[in-house]
Design an enzyme around this catalytic site. Sequence first.
Site, short mmCIF file in Angstrom:
data_model
loop_
_atom_site.label_atom_id
_atom_site.label_comp_id
_atom_site.label_asym_id
_atom_site.label_seq_id
_atom_site.Cartn_x
_atom_site.Cartn_y
_atom_site.Cartn_z
N SER A 131 -3.93 -1.33 -15.89
CA SER A 131 -2.74 -0.53 -15.60
C SER A 131 -1.52 -1.34 -15.21
O SER A 131 -0.41 -0.81 -15.14
CB SER A 131 -3.05 0.46 -14.48
OG SER A 131 -3.37 -0.23 -13.28
N LYS A 151 3.99 -4.79 -8.60
CA LYS A 151 3.57 -3.54 -9.23
C LYS A 151 4.03 -2.35 -8.40
O LYS A 151 4.05 -2.41 -7.17
CB LYS A 151 2.05 -3.55 -9.39
CG LYS A 151 1.48 -2.39 -10.20
CD LYS A 151 -0.03 -2.58 -10.36
CE LYS A 151 -0.65 -1.47 -11.17
NZ LYS A 151 -2.12 -1.69 -11.37
N SER A 199 -7.48 -3.80 -14.22
CA SER A 199 -6.03 -3.60 -14.33
C SER A 199 -5.17 -4.84 -14.19
O SER A 199 -3.98 -4.80 -14.51
CB SER A 199 -5.57 -2.55 -13.29
OG SER A 199 -6.01 -1.27 -13.68
#
Length: 305
Positions: free
Chosen positions: A158, A80, A182
Amino acid sequence: MMPDTRTLDSLAADLDAGRTSARALVDECLARIDDKNGEGQRTFIHVDSEGAIAAAEAMDKLRKANAAPSRFAGIPISIKDLFDIKGQVSRAGSLALRDASPATADAPVVARLRRAGFVLIGRTNMVEFAYSGLGLNPHYGTPKSPWQRDVGHVPGGSSSGAAVSVTDGMAHGALGTDTGGSCRIPAAYCGIVGFKPSAWRIPLDGGVPLSFTLDSYGPLARSVACCVTLDAVHADEPIAPVTPRPVKGMRLAVPTTIALDDLERAVVEAFERALSKLSAQGAIIERIAMPEFDAVGTLNAKGGF
């Protein structure tokens, strides 16, 4: 495109038996990322093709010499865009940080993945500064969930790109973050597994924070066993085999307040099928009212705590 269903264990077995190589796995992932008809451009903010190929070739040589750092060495994973990777910029999905200085060292959790031999294929797209559970990003695009892709559904956030990278075979596991869902939300939206460990188990250094008290770093992958493996690596703990818990006698509550309101028919049908399968295996399903849930809207009216 059919979702990729290979697990870390099956890939490790293929590598061990010589049915594939780290270089072949990386080439395949890069080809899927580059596919003009795929989601690669929206899924990744940065792809380290050169570094991934070099690392894969190194892992193949180590395996040939019986010196691979783990049985998973050579398997490509995604990171990420919140995490520091030496020589790369951590944008956190934002334009505000795109001109920041490159990281001088890997985040500890990234270093642990490298130490186990995993190949970092690239940095995945995300909600800007991780501040939403939908998965939208106006700057780098929004990758589409694999569900009814021709229609186009949000991937959840997210860690949006992390989930899509796994479903589409652009990586075989992903490092994400989870503050309020997330890792778990995009995993659920995309049909894979996401896990939020207790925050204290994984060092939070080298990541762009959202909440110093609630942040946690976790895996997204195709099975519970895959997440167990990645979580052990993240926490620098021995990788232990998964022992399934018997379903028979397990008592599960289904909250009827708010949680099941206004669901699409396809979601209702899938949920009820899951409950039926659990019940058939001996689980005790109880539908219960949770009046406390009625207060959620009021509590979050000004953004929550």
